[in-house]
Design an enzyme around this catalytic site. Structure first.
Site, mmCIF file in Angstrom:
data_model
loop_
_atom_site.group_PDB
_atom_site.id
_atom_site.type_symbol
_atom_site.label_atom_id
_atom_site.label_comp_id
_atom_site.label_asym_id
_atom_site.label_seq_id
_atom_site.Cartn_x
_atom_site.Cartn_y
_atom_site.Cartn_z
ATOM 1 C CG HIS A 235 37.919 34.345 42.252
ATOM 2 N ND1 HIS A 235 37.597 35.652 41.946
ATOM 3 C CD2 HIS A 235 39.073 34.105 41.586
ATOM 4 C CE1 HIS A 235 38.502 36.172 41.150
ATOM 5 N NE2 HIS A 235 39.417 35.245 40.901
ATOM 6 C CG HIS B 30 43.346 42.735 38.365
ATOM 7 N ND1 HIS B 30 43.910 42.932 39.603
ATOM 8 C CD2 HIS B 30 42.809 41.484 38.398
ATOM 9 C CE1 HIS B 30 43.726 41.855 40.353
ATOM 10 N NE2 HIS B 30 43.061 40.962 39.636
ATOM 11 C CG ASP C 107 41.680 32.805 38.931
ATOM 12 O OD1 ASP C 107 41.311 33.694 38.150
ATOM 13 O OD2 ASP C 107 41.765 32.969 40.155
ATOM 14 C CD GLU D 149 41.669 35.096 43.577
ATOM 15 O OE1 GLU D 149 42.812 34.761 43.195
ATOM 16 O OE2 GLU D 149 41.151 36.196 43.279
ATOM 17 C CG ASP E 138 40.765 37.516 37.768
ATOM 18 O OD1 ASP E 138 40.475 36.493 38.404
ATOM 19 O OD2 ASP E 138 41.623 38.342 38.142
#
Length: 360
Positions: A77, A328, A248, A227, A193
Site C-alpha cells: 500500500h 506508526h 507490508d 489500506e 509502512d
C-alpha cells in the site's frame, strides 16, 4: 535456480530504497492517492510493465507469467497515516481528526502541510495547546486530538482569516516524513509502512522485466491507497488468483523475534492465522536460499490481503515484510531487511518459474 545465480541483489536493493525515497516525498494519506499513483504509472511505463489505475485510485500491474489459473497477487500500500481538518477554531488554529491510526503523541511538534481542495498548500506545525514551556506550567496534559492543534504558518488570527486562505473542513493534513538513509544502511522515516515494501515490489517488477524471467504462475501486483483505513485490498482480485500476499512491514519490538535486518514472515495477526501452506512454503524457500528471516505473530495488525480474503475471494493468503521498528511513529528499517524481503519473493517465484530463453 539458474536464473538467480547472477542476480545483482545489491543493485535491486538500492533501486527499492530509492523508489521508497521517491514515494515518501509524495503526500498520500489514505484516499489522497492521485499523485503517488501517477508516479507509479510513470515508472512502470518507463520499465515497460503493463499497469493501470483502478477505479479506487490504486495501481494494478501485470508482472507476467504463464498460468493465469494459478496466479499470485502481491499487494503493497502507498497510502499513509495523516489527518484532516476537523474544525477551524475561532483563533485561527486547526483541530484535527486522524486518518488511519495516526497517534497524537507522534504528531506533536511535527511539521505538516495543509492541502486545500482548490490546490493550495500551506505549511504549519502540529503543537500542544499552549505549547510554550515558559508559559505553560503543566506540560503533563494528556496528548489527544483535543489537546493538539495545527498552527498555520500564515498571518491568521481568526476563523475568517483561515477561510480566506481557502482552507476548509475535510482538507488533508500531511506530516513531514523526515526520510534519512544512513551510511550504515539504516532507513529512517515516517511511512516506511508501507512505501518501503512498495519500493520492493517495484524492484520485483524491474527484476522480472530486465532479466526476462517468466514465472510459471501469472504474477500481479496491486498498489493500494486505502489500506490504513481497512479496505485497500478488497478489490480487484482477478479470476485465476489462488494465492495473495501482503508485502507490508514486519513488526519489530518487545516479544518479536524479527530485527530490522530480516524479512518477517507473519504466522498470525489480529485477523487470525495466515495460510499454513503458504507460511510453511515461505519458510522452506528462505531456508533453502540462506535468507535471513524470522517468524512472528503480530498482536495488533491487519493487512491488505485480509481485506482481499474478506471480500469473498477463495485464496490462500500470506504476509511478509522487512522488519520495521517504531511502527506508526518515526520508523526504522535496514537495507538488509529490504534485500531479504526482495530475495524471498524472487526465490519463491523461481520455484515455479523459468527464464524465457527465446527472448534473450
Amino acid at each position: 535456480m539458474e536464473s538467480l545465480k547472477n542476480v545483482k541483489w545489491d543493485d535491486y536493493t538500492e533501486y527499492a530504497v530509492e523508489q521508497a525515497r521517491r514515494l515518501l516525498e509524495i503526500d498520500s494519506p489514505s484516499g489522497y492517492g492521485e499523485k503517488v499513483t501517477n508516479y507509479l504509472l510513470k515508472e512502470f511505463g518507463r520499465l515497460g510493465i503493463k499497469a493501470e489505475r483502478t477505479n479506487k485510485g490504486g495501481v494494478f500491474a501485470d508482472f507476467g507469467g504463464e498460468n493465469c489459473e494459478d496466479a499470485l497477487l502481491l499487494e503493497a500500500h502507498c497510502d499513509t497515516l495523516g489527518a484532516m481538518v476537523h474544525q477551524i477554531k475561532e483563533n485561527g488554529r486547526l483541530k484535527l481528526t486522524p486518518v488511519g491510526g495516526m497517534r497524537p503523541e507522534n504528531a506533536e511538534a511535527e511539521n505538516c502541510r495543509i492541502l486545500t481542495k482548490a490546490g493550495q498548500i500551506y505549511e504549519g506545525t502540529c503543537q500542544l495547546l499552549n505549547a510554550s514551556v515558559h508559559v505553560n506550567g503543566d506540560y503533563t496534559v494528556k496528548r489527544d486530538w483535543d489537546t493538539l492543534e495545527v498552527v498555520i504558518d500564515e498571518n491568521v488570527n481568526s476563523k475568517e482569516d483561515v477561510k480566506a486562505l481557502g482552507i476548509m473542513n475535510g482538507d488533508y493534513v500531511c506530516f513531514e516524513p523526515r526520510t534519512r538513509v544512513t551510511g550504515s544502511g539504516y532507513i529512517k522515516s515516517r511511512f516506511l509502512d508501507d512505501k518501503l515494501s512498495a519500493g520492493i515490489l517495484m524492484a520485483v517488477g524491474k527484476y522480472l522485466k530486465e532479466n526476462r524471467v517468466v514465472p510459471a504462475r501469472r504474477v500481479y501486483a496491486h498498489f493500494t491507497i486505502f489500506e490504513e483505513v481497512g479496505h485497500g485490498g478488497a478489490s480487484p482480485c482477478p479470476a485465476g488468483v489462488t494465492e495473495a500476499w501482503s508485502v507490508d512491514m514486519g513488526c519489530v519490538g518487545e516479544g518479536m523475534e524479527c530485527t530490522e535486518r530480516q524479512v518477517s514472515i507473519c504466522a498470525k495477526d489480529s485477523g487470525g492465522p495466515y495460510s499454513y501452506e503458504v507460511v510453511r512454503r515461505m519458510i522452506q524457500v528462505a531456508q533453502e536460499n540462506s535468507i535471513d528471516f524470522a517468524v512472528d505473530i503480530y498482536p495488533y495488525y491487519g493487512s491488505d490481503v485480509e481485506a482481499t480474503l474478506n471480500a469473498g475471494n477463495d485464496i490462500r493468503h500470506g504476509l511478509i515484510g522487512p522488519g520495521v521498528y517504531a511502527s506508526h511513529g518515526y520508523e526504522r528499517s535496514h537495507k538488509d531487511g529490504v534485500r531479504n524481503t526482495f530475495k524471498l519473493i524472487c526465490c519463491y517465484l523461481e520455484e515455479a518459474g523459468d527464464t524465457n530463453e527465446e527472448d534473450k
